[in-house]
Design an enzyme around this catalytic site. Structure first.
Site, PDB file in Angstrom:
ATOM      1  N   GLU A   1       3.777 -17.668 -36.024  1.00 46.75           N
ATOM      2  CA  GLU A   1       3.592 -16.219 -36.143  1.00 46.75           C
ATOM      3  C   GLU A   1       4.722 -15.547 -35.356  1.00 46.75           C
ATOM      4  O   GLU A   1       5.231 -14.499 -35.729  1.00 46.75           O
ATOM      5  CB  GLU A   1       2.224 -15.822 -35.559  1.00 46.75           C
ATOM      6  CG  GLU A   1       1.962 -14.336 -35.595  1.00 46.75           C
ATOM      7  CD  GLU A   1       0.605 -13.958 -34.993  1.00 46.75           C
ATOM      8  OE1 GLU A   1      -0.380 -14.686 -35.193  1.00 46.75           O
ATOM      9  OE2 GLU A   1       0.553 -12.913 -34.310  1.00 46.75           O
TER      10      GLU A   1
ATOM     11  N   ARG B   1      -0.620 -10.775 -40.986  1.00 47.58           N
ATOM     12  CA  ARG B   1       0.502 -10.747 -40.023  1.00 47.58           C
ATOM     13  C   ARG B   1       1.843 -10.593 -40.734  1.00 47.58           C
ATOM     14  O   ARG B   1       2.845 -11.198 -40.340  1.00 47.58           O
ATOM     15  CB  ARG B   1       0.542 -12.000 -39.141  1.00 47.58           C
ATOM     16  CG  ARG B   1      -0.655 -12.213 -38.279  1.00 47.58           C
ATOM     17  CD  ARG B   1      -0.824 -11.113 -37.225  1.00 47.58           C
ATOM     18  NE  ARG B   1      -2.075 -11.316 -36.539  1.00 47.58           N
ATOM     19  CZ  ARG B   1      -3.255 -10.882 -37.016  1.00 47.58           C
ATOM     20  NH1 ARG B   1      -3.321 -10.160 -38.125  1.00 47.58           N
ATOM     21  NH2 ARG B   1      -4.363 -11.117 -36.371  1.00 47.58           N
TER      22      ARG B   1
ATOM     23  N   SER C   1      -0.694 -15.624 -29.884  1.00 44.59           N
ATOM     24  CA  SER C   1      -0.877 -16.743 -30.834  1.00 44.59           C
ATOM     25  C   SER C   1       0.488 -17.160 -31.355  1.00 44.59           C
ATOM     26  O   SER C   1       1.196 -16.346 -31.948  1.00 44.59           O
ATOM     27  CB  SER C   1      -1.740 -16.307 -32.012  1.00 44.59           C
ATOM     28  OG  SER C   1      -2.965 -15.812 -31.539  1.00 44.59           O
TER      29      SER C   1
HETATM   30  C1  FAD Z   1      -0.827 -12.065 -24.725  1.00 47.93           C
HETATM   31  C2  FAD Z   1      -0.545 -11.648 -26.131  1.00 47.93           C
HETATM   32  C3  FAD Z   1      -1.599 -11.360 -26.989  1.00 47.93           C
HETATM   33  C4  FAD Z   1      -1.359 -10.990 -28.308  1.00 47.93           C
HETATM   34  N1  FAD Z   1      -2.425 -10.700 -29.114  1.00 47.93           N
HETATM   35  C5  FAD Z   1      -2.220 -10.327 -30.403  1.00 47.93           C
HETATM   36  C6  FAD Z   1      -3.314 -10.021 -31.260  1.00 47.93           C
HETATM   37  O1  FAD Z   1      -4.469 -10.051 -30.878  1.00 47.93           O
HETATM   38  N2  FAD Z   1      -3.047  -9.668 -32.534  1.00 47.93           N
HETATM   39  C7  FAD Z   1      -1.771  -9.589 -33.026  1.00 47.93           C
HETATM   40  O2  FAD Z   1      -1.586  -9.258 -34.193  1.00 47.93           O
HETATM   41  N3  FAD Z   1      -0.718  -9.869 -32.218  1.00 47.93           N
HETATM   42  C8  FAD Z   1      -0.907 -10.234 -30.934  1.00 47.93           C
HETATM   43  N4  FAD Z   1       0.159 -10.539 -30.133  1.00 47.93           N
HETATM   44  C9  FAD Z   1       1.525 -10.479 -30.685  1.00 47.93           C
HETATM   45  C10 FAD Z   1       2.238  -9.127 -30.412  1.00 47.93           C
HETATM   46  O3  FAD Z   1       1.563  -8.383 -29.460  1.00 47.93           O
HETATM   47  C11 FAD Z   1       2.368  -8.315 -31.704  1.00 47.93           C
HETATM   48  O4  FAD Z   1       3.049  -9.033 -32.714  1.00 47.93           O
HETATM   49  C12 FAD Z   1       3.089  -6.983 -31.443  1.00 47.93           C
HETATM   50  O5  FAD Z   1       3.018  -6.146 -32.568  1.00 47.93           O
HETATM   51  C13 FAD Z   1       4.539  -7.177 -31.076  1.00 47.93           C
HETATM   52  O6  FAD Z   1       5.006  -5.930 -30.620  1.00 47.93           O
HETATM   53  P1  FAD Z   1       6.393  -5.785 -29.870  1.00 47.93           P
HETATM   54  O7  FAD Z   1       6.671  -4.343 -29.740  1.00 47.93           O
HETATM   55  O8  FAD Z   1       6.399  -6.573 -28.651  1.00 47.93           O
HETATM   56  O9  FAD Z   1       7.374  -6.403 -30.977  1.00 47.93           O
HETATM   57  P2  FAD Z   1       8.556  -7.436 -30.784  1.00 47.93           P
HETATM   58  O10 FAD Z   1       7.999  -8.753 -30.360  1.00 47.93           O
HETATM   59  O11 FAD Z   1       9.644  -6.847 -29.999  1.00 47.93           O
HETATM   60  O12 FAD Z   1       9.031  -7.549 -32.299  1.00 47.93           O
HETATM   61  C14 FAD Z   1       8.202  -8.110 -33.285  1.00 47.93           C
HETATM   62  C15 FAD Z   1       8.830  -7.839 -34.660  1.00 47.93           C
HETATM   63  O13 FAD Z   1       8.761  -6.456 -34.928  1.00 47.93           O
HETATM   64  C16 FAD Z   1      10.079  -5.915 -35.131  1.00 47.93           C
HETATM   65  N5  FAD Z   1      10.069  -4.586 -34.525  1.00 47.93           N
HETATM   66  C17 FAD Z   1       9.655  -4.239 -33.287  1.00 47.93           C
HETATM   67  N6  FAD Z   1       9.725  -2.897 -33.132  1.00 47.93           N
HETATM   68  C18 FAD Z   1      10.197  -2.404 -34.307  1.00 47.93           C
HETATM   69  C19 FAD Z   1      10.512  -1.101 -34.799  1.00 47.93           C
HETATM   70  N7  FAD Z   1      10.339   0.002 -34.067  1.00 47.93           N
HETATM   71  N8  FAD Z   1      11.028  -0.990 -36.054  1.00 47.93           N
HETATM   72  C20 FAD Z   1      11.216  -2.079 -36.833  1.00 47.93           C
HETATM   73  N9  FAD Z   1      10.948  -3.335 -36.428  1.00 47.93           N
HETATM   74  C21 FAD Z   1      10.427  -3.486 -35.191  1.00 47.93           C
HETATM   75  C22 FAD Z   1      11.019  -6.887 -34.461  1.00 47.93           C
HETATM   76  O14 FAD Z   1      12.313  -6.846 -35.036  1.00 47.93           O
HETATM   77  C23 FAD Z   1      10.312  -8.198 -34.746  1.00 47.93           C
HETATM   78  O15 FAD Z   1      10.576  -8.606 -36.061  1.00 47.93           O
HETATM   79  C24 FAD Z   1      -0.043 -10.903 -28.797  1.00 47.93           C
HETATM   80  C25 FAD Z   1       1.031 -11.163 -27.923  1.00 47.93           C
HETATM   81  C26 FAD Z   1       0.782 -11.522 -26.603  1.00 47.93           C
HETATM   82  C27 FAD Z   1       1.941 -11.795 -25.685  1.00 47.93           C
END
Ligand code: FAD
Length: 326
Positions: free
Chosen positions: A322, A159, A226
């Protein structure tokens, strides 16, 4: 490029926390990132599915539009699929399967965007982004230039990636994945072992069913998935814990050490299903903190700290979030 001033972020984070940003800029694939406002601080926001806002953001939130922009290039038996960083990750997974490109199917239904999948090195059911990322096109907001990073440059870990250590600096514009033309199911995750003859579509469906059996659907209950990472400890610590708690699940052993189940520790400490203020611990999965009724980020943080302290007191193990706390 679209710009909004003093905008609520409630619709832009899956916890549904009501914070605001001084400014939000949204980039489309054809926009030139060099024309982004130069003054820091910046916060790059994807789908907000791993973020907890404990305050308003007094800076510029940069988002990529969620349009679908994806291309495929053959490379022998493999294919290189390049997708826009703002694209919804699960849409990309579905699209690749429709095109007969395999490798992303175990990442089915992870909320969020393509760009964040590399930042977070997302993982599920035996696959992590690092296993399939070929390279990344990035805009360096600090230096004002585009760069290309290889898989090795991303320095992926559990992660984690190099990008996470430079918050607000790198904007992931596009991600190139190396996928296969031939479908070989990855059934390394125990719950998938019974599916040796599954097609890619059946595997995708089975994974979606497993996920939503134990996770709150973002449209029904706010969460960041998580909340804590599974803690990695050294062998003597693990052996001591196993002696004290013989029913503790077997740790996953890797180069980094022994990965314990944070969910088990939190559950055993008695937190599953409990609420504190308007934040709670998901009754079917102790690893997930959720928005029980219009909670604030401070309430989530207070609950997280109480859990951390209690797990530390009971097991002498430190849980690290996380989720990204803003
Ligand atoms: C119900 C649920 C289930 C989940 N299951 C999993 C799972 O099974 N496995 C897992 O690994 N995660 C899981 N997650 C966590 C989440 O989905 C991941 O971390 C996902 O990658 C976050 O994506 P986001 O676009 O929403 O990022 P955000 O939450 O908006 O950002 C996360 C991080 O990425 C950075 N970021 C986002 N987009 C960019 C970009 N284009 N360029 C540079 N930096 C960027 C942000 O600055 C921040 O630091 C889950 C979340 C939820 C709500």
């Amino acid at each position: 490029m679209k710009t909004y001033e003093h905008i609520s972020l409630k619709a832009y984070n899956t916890f549904g926390i009501d914070a605001s940003a001084r400014r939000m800029v949204v980039l489309e694939p054809g926009d030139e990132p060099a024309s982004l406002p130069r003054e820091a601080p910046w916060l790059v926001l994807g789908g907000g599915s791993n973020m907890v806002f404990t305050r308003d953001y007094d800076g510029t939130v940069v988002r990529l539009d969620t349009v679908r922009e994806v291309s495929v290039r053959a490379d022998g038996a493999e294919v290189l699929v390049t997708a826009w960083g703002g694209m919804v990750m699960d849409e990309l997974v579905e699209w690749t399967l429709e095109q007969g490109c395999y490798g992303l199917e175990n990442l089915t239904a992870i909320p969020g965007t393509v760009g964040a999948s590399v930042v977070q090195n997302v993982g599920a059911y035996g696959v992590e982004a690092k296993d399939v990322v070929e390279g990344v096109e990035v805009y360096d907001l600090q230096e004002g230039r585009r760069c290309l990073f290889s898989n090795a440059d991303c320095r992926f870990a559990y992660r984690d990636s190099m990008f996470k250590h430079h918050p607000g600096r790198f904007l992931v514009l596009r991600v190139c994945y190396r996928l296969r033309r031939e479908f070989v199911a990855n059934l390394s995750y125990k719950a998938l072992e019974g599916l040796p003859h599954a097609t890619a579509a059946e595997l995708r469906q089975a994974i979606a069913d497993l996920r939503w059996g134990k996770l709150p659907r973002p449209e029904e209950h706010g969460s960041a998935g998580s909340f804590f990472k599974n803690p990695v400890v050294e062998e003597p610590v693990y052996q001591h814990l196993r002696t004290m708690h013989p029913d503790m699940p077997e740790a996953h052993r890797s180069e980094e050490g022994y990965k314990l189940s944070a969910g088990w520790l939190i559950d055993r400490a008695g937190w599953k299903g409990r609420t504190m203020g308007a934040a709670g611990v998901w009754p079917r999965n102790a690893l997930v903190l959720y928005n029980a009724s219009a909670c604030t980020g401070s309430e989530v943080l207070a609950l997280a700290r109480a859990i951390q302290q209690d797990v530390d007191d009971k097991f002498n193990v430190r849980l690290e979030p996380e989720a990204i706390i803003i």
